[in-house]
Design a protein around this motif. Structure first.
Motif, short mmCIF file in Angstrom:
data_model
loop_
_atom_site.label_atom_id
_atom_site.label_comp_id
_atom_site.label_asym_id
_atom_site.label_seq_id
_atom_site.Cartn_x
_atom_site.Cartn_y
_atom_site.Cartn_z
N GLU A 55 21.00 9.87 -31.22
CA GLU A 55 22.43 9.32 -31.62
C GLU A 55 21.71 8.15 -31.66
O GLU A 55 22.82 7.38 -32.62
CB GLU A 55 23.09 9.31 -30.19
CG GLU A 55 23.98 10.68 -29.97
CD GLU A 55 24.29 10.98 -30.74
OE1 GLU A 55 25.09 10.53 -31.97
OE2 GLU A 55 23.92 11.81 -31.47
N THR A 56 21.14 7.62 -31.37
CA THR A 56 20.72 5.92 -31.51
C THR A 56 20.04 5.96 -33.14
O THR A 56 20.32 4.81 -33.94
CB THR A 56 19.95 5.46 -30.64
OG1 THR A 56 19.61 5.37 -29.30
CG2 THR A 56 19.23 3.95 -30.70
N ALA A 57 18.95 6.78 -33.45
CA ALA A 57 18.25 6.70 -34.88
C ALA A 57 20.08 6.51 -35.25
O ALA A 57 19.34 6.08 -37.05
CB ALA A 57 17.47 8.20 -34.89
N LYS A 58 20.71 7.21 -35.74
CA LYS A 58 21.88 7.87 -36.44
C LYS A 58 22.04 6.35 -36.44
O LYS A 58 22.64 5.55 -37.61
CB LYS A 58 22.94 8.22 -35.66
CG LYS A 58 22.82 9.86 -35.75
CD LYS A 58 23.37 10.85 -35.45
CE LYS A 58 23.41 12.36 -35.08
NZ LYS A 58 24.56 13.48 -35.20
N ARG A 59 22.31 5.50 -35.09
CA ARG A 59 23.69 4.97 -35.83
C ARG A 59 22.10 3.32 -36.54
O ARG A 59 22.53 2.34 -37.04
CB ARG A 59 23.15 3.64 -34.27
CG ARG A 59 24.59 4.45 -32.94
CD ARG A 59 25.92 4.63 -33.23
NE ARG A 59 26.37 4.99 -32.70
CZ ARG A 59 27.75 5.10 -32.95
NH1 ARG A 59 28.53 5.11 -33.63
NH2 ARG A 59 28.40 6.30 -32.45
N MET A 60 20.77 3.31 -36.38
CA MET A 60 20.06 2.48 -36.88
C MET A 60 19.76 2.76 -38.31
O MET A 60 20.74 2.21 -39.20
CB MET A 60 18.76 3.43 -36.39
CG MET A 60 18.13 2.75 -35.39
SD MET A 60 18.74 1.02 -35.03
CE MET A 60 17.94 0.79 -33.33
N MET A 61 20.42 4.02 -39.30
CA MET A 61 20.70 4.54 -40.49
C MET A 61 22.29 4.43 -40.96
O MET A 61 21.72 3.59 -42.03
CB MET A 61 21.02 5.96 -40.28
CG MET A 61 19.58 6.85 -40.35
SD MET A 61 19.33 8.64 -40.28
CE MET A 61 20.07 8.54 -41.67
N GLN A 62 23.04 4.29 -39.70
CA GLN A 62 24.56 3.71 -40.20
C GLN A 62 24.38 2.12 -40.76
O GLN A 62 25.39 1.60 -41.77
CB GLN A 62 25.44 3.77 -38.90
CG GLN A 62 25.67 5.32 -38.51
CD GLN A 62 26.73 5.40 -37.80
OE1 GLN A 62 26.42 4.52 -36.71
NE2 GLN A 62 27.07 6.74 -37.65
N PHE A 63 23.93 1.11 -39.59
CA PHE A 63 23.35 -0.13 -39.99
C PHE A 63 22.83 -0.33 -41.30
O PHE A 63 23.19 -1.06 -42.29
CB PHE A 63 22.71 -0.66 -38.85
CG PHE A 63 22.81 -2.13 -39.35
CD1 PHE A 63 23.38 -2.93 -38.42
CD2 PHE A 63 21.11 -2.99 -40.23
CE1 PHE A 63 23.75 -3.98 -39.03
CE2 PHE A 63 21.21 -4.16 -40.25
CZ PHE A 63 22.30 -4.83 -39.70
N LEU A 64 21.67 0.89 -42.05
CA LEU A 64 21.21 0.43 -42.71
C LEU A 64 21.76 0.88 -44.08
O LEU A 64 21.47 0.27 -44.92
CB LEU A 64 19.86 1.56 -43.09
CG LEU A 64 18.60 0.79 -42.58
CD1 LEU A 64 17.15 1.42 -42.38
CD2 LEU A 64 18.68 -0.61 -42.24
N ALA A 65 22.61 2.18 -44.28
CA ALA A 65 24.13 2.13 -44.88
C ALA A 65 24.87 0.91 -45.19
O ALA A 65 25.24 0.70 -46.42
CB ALA A 65 24.80 3.26 -44.23
N TYR A 66 25.43 -0.05 -44.27
CA TYR A 66 26.47 -0.92 -44.04
C TYR A 66 25.80 -1.47 -45.49
O TYR A 66 26.68 -2.45 -45.76
CB TYR A 66 26.33 -1.13 -43.22
CG TYR A 66 27.45 -1.79 -42.75
CD1 TYR A 66 29.04 -2.08 -42.07
CD2 TYR A 66 27.16 -3.57 -43.07
CE1 TYR A 66 29.97 -2.87 -42.62
CE2 TYR A 66 28.48 -4.71 -42.39
CZ TYR A 66 29.62 -3.93 -42.75
OH TYR A 66 30.86 -4.94 -43.00
N MET A 67 24.29 -2.11 -45.21
CA MET A 67 24.17 -3.28 -45.73
C MET A 67 23.21 -2.83 -46.92
O MET A 67 23.02 -3.74 -47.89
CB MET A 67 22.24 -3.52 -45.09
CG MET A 67 22.93 -3.83 -43.61
SD MET A 67 23.26 -5.16 -43.88
CE MET A 67 22.74 -6.52 -44.50
#
Length: 645
Positions: A55-67
């Protein structure tokens, strides 16, 4: 909320003077800043099974997607593209990446006693950028899929999620084509022991809804055709039928007698053969007999009951593992460099359009301790020892160097509390380590699990991380051994170690499958079934060197460690609040034990011995220089302060 679009926006302010509080997004932001500064970054997410790594890895990916410009909804945090968005843009790539999580979890995750959605494989996602920090593509590398789970599981554990999606989620018409019925108990490979499966679904989604999501990602995001997706599901159905093929139990005292198919197994055998596109009679022969060379001739020899049963299990494991690899390859084809609109694909260089640096996210299996621990748990825990060693090297080396520079005494620091070099040597020391010893024992014709344990214990009797169990009345000194890991003692039962390391597969079966009338099945077995590496040539001869599952994984792991070591590493330590998988329950002792064994407490002690605040000289001068009446300026890039002229 903890994970909202407002939170994302807060941590996306990379130039903000105020440092936001600790958060998963803060680590992702630090990695993104490091990328902009010109260097590759890796985020290593560690913790016990069920602590929240995936789940934490997904949050990291979401941040990069947001950027990258993708939009995130507050309610579900699902990323979306508007109708006017470029489908080849960086945002679109990130949306695809996040959507593929559903497929990776379906094929690679399963319910265990520790975690209802446990990753049974390791994953390193490298998001690749050019020298202008423009996103080019991504690549997923996977490690050590637990394919044994396909054929056997422990008490209270389940098979991979996609198995139940297939059984309980297929429309009746398709289920009929695949000769499946919505009954978990009807298929040996799907049954749970000591537990029941929720027939309604998982994580609030029904099984049909989950299967529909997976099919949608395979066809929409990854780009597979509907025919190939159905063929993939057909191979998974074949795996289930394979588990229902059983052989007549030999009469007592005749264990060496040739295997014969049970009458009840005829139906699943025919279903298996039809789905795989091969002849049922030839399939039966390949399971119950084997061809061996005798001089210049080939001789057919009957398989025993045990050999035939093992062959059926090996077939199921090979089918599932190869489907998994093909799905990962399809994902990489959809997200890789070849998808870049400018056609850039060559590695190296620094020009715009060529890969220059990456942000890597490592989501890998956590430390495991079960009632019975086998080769899978051993390799998983060895991986965690390697990551712990990396953590020690990065965190403690930096802290001690900083303390020395500032003249802070580190006399209170006990390096032995975090040093795990002895346990790494126990695994990989040349000739005497566990991995080379296991591989060597597989070569000897009379090698057994017991002889491997005896040889391993003799060679490492002086290693303090190998627990002496000779005086323990409850121990099994001939068939088990105990390793003192950084996270605690683990006893490994060696039964099956040699077989799992050899991972044998019948060449007769492989040849039959290569000639399949089903294109997907033929493609799955087109490559050689076993990896062989050659030693140095000696005259006109070339000696083939056996490398089993363990040394192959060791090579993979060492390559991963080199990639991590060549980048700036950021660590996320996930902590499991309780063992009951219950919400809002915090077990103080359980949490403290995880922090202690992970080296976190010792790291706090090292940093606490130094100065509480550290501010870069240029930042200090920029903020407080005015108090000196303009007498001092910051010399950018050197960190030195010089008087103004």
């Amino acid at each position: 909320g903890l994970y909202t679009s407002e939170r994302l926006a807060e941590y996306a302010e990379l130039a903000a003077e105020r440092t936001p509080p600790p958060h998963a997004y803060a680590i992702a932001a630090a990695a993104y800043k490091g990328l902009l500064a010109g260097g590759s970054q890796s985020i290593v997410i560690t913790g016990e099974s069920g602590a929240g790594k995936t789940e934490t890895a997904k949050r990291m990916m979401q941040f990069l997607a947001y950027m990258a410009g993708a939009r995130v909804g507050d309610a579900s945090l699902k990323l979306e593209l508007g109708p006017a968005d470029d489908r080849k843009s960086a945002a679109a790539l990130h949306v695809t990446l996040l959507r593929t999580n559903a497929v990776m979890e379906a094929f690679g995750n399963a319910r265990t006693t520790m975690n209802d959605n446990s990753s049974r494989f390791g994953k390193f996602l490298a998001v690749q950028y050019d020298s202008s920090a423009r996103l080019l593509g991504a690549q997923i590398n996977t490690y050590l899929l637990e394919k044994t789970r396909v054929v056997q599981r422990g008490e209270g554990e389940a098979s991979f999620h996609v198995v139940y999606m297939l059984l309980l989620g297929l429309p009746p018409s398709e289920a009929g084509q695949l000769e499946l019925k919505p009954d978990v108990h009807a298929f040996r490979y799907a049954r749970l022991h000591g537990a029941e499966l929720d027939s309604a679904g998982r994580d609030g989604l029904t099984w049909p809804a989950q299967l529909e999501e997976v099919r949608g990602v395979l066809t929409g995001a990854i780009g597979l055709g509907a025919t190939e997706v159905l063929a993939t599901l057909s191979v998974l159905a074949a795996v289930l039928h394979c588990g229902n093929i059983d052989f007549a139990t030999p009469i007592s005292g005749q264990t060496s007698a040739g295997a014969a198919l049970n009458e009840a197994a005829l139906r699943p055998l025919k279903a298996l053969a039809r789905l795989l596109g091969i002849d049922a009679g030839k399939l039966c022969d390949a399971l119950t007999t084997r061809c061996i060379r005798a001089g210049t001739e080939w001789v057919t020899k009957p398989n025993t009951f045990r050999e035939a049963s093992d062959l059926a299990d090996a077939l199921a494991k090979q089918l599932y593992a190869r489907v998994f690899e093909r799905v990962v390859a399809a994902i990489n084809a959809a997200i890789g460099l070849a998808r870049a609109s400018d056609g850039a694909g060559a590695v190296g260089g620094g020009a715009a359009g060529a890969p220059h640096s990456f942000i890597g996210i490592l989501d890998i299996f956590g430390f495991e301790l079960f009632t019975a621990n086998s080769l899978e748990q051993l390799l998983i825990n060895y991986t965690n020892e390697q990551l712990q060693s990396l953590f020690n090297g990065v965190v403690f080396a930096a802290a001690l160097a900083e303390a020395k520079l500032e003249g802070v005494s580190m006399a209170a620091f006990d390096e032995s509390q975090v040093d795990n070099r002895d346990v790494l040597a126990l695994f990989n020391a040349e000739r005497v380590g566990l991995v080379p010893t296991l591989n060597e024992e597989c070569i000897f014709p009379k090698g057994t699990d017991e002889s491997f344990v005896a040889k391993f214990k003799r060679a490492n009797v002086k290693n303090p991380r190998l627990v002496d169990d000779s005086s323990d009345a409850k121990a099994d000194p001939k068939g088990a051994f105990t390793v003192r890991h950084f996270a605690g003692d683990v006893t490994y039962t060696a039964s099956g170690f040699l077989l799992k390391n050899k991972d044998p597969f019948s060449e007769d079966l492989a040849a039959l499958l290569r000639a399949s009338s089903v294109p997907l099945v033929a493609a799955l077995f087109a490559a050689p079934t076993a990896e062989r590496t050659s030693s140095k040539r000696s005259g006109a001869f070339q000696r083939l060197v056996f490398r089993g599952v363990a040394p192959q994984f060791e090579s993979q792991l060492q390559r991963l460690m080199r990639v991590l070591g060549a980048s700036t590493v950021h660590f996320v330590r996930c902590v499991k609040p309780n063992t009951a998988k219950a919400a809002r329950r915090f077990d103080d002792e359980r949490v403290l034990a995880q922090l202690r064994c992970g080296g976190v407490m010792e790291a706090v002690r090292v940093f606490a011995a130094g100065y509480p605040d550290r501010v870069p000289f240029d930042a200090f001068a920029a903020r407080f220089g005015v108090l000196g009446g303009g007498a001092w300026i910051s010399e950018w890039g050197t960190g030195a302060l010089a008087p103004a002229s």
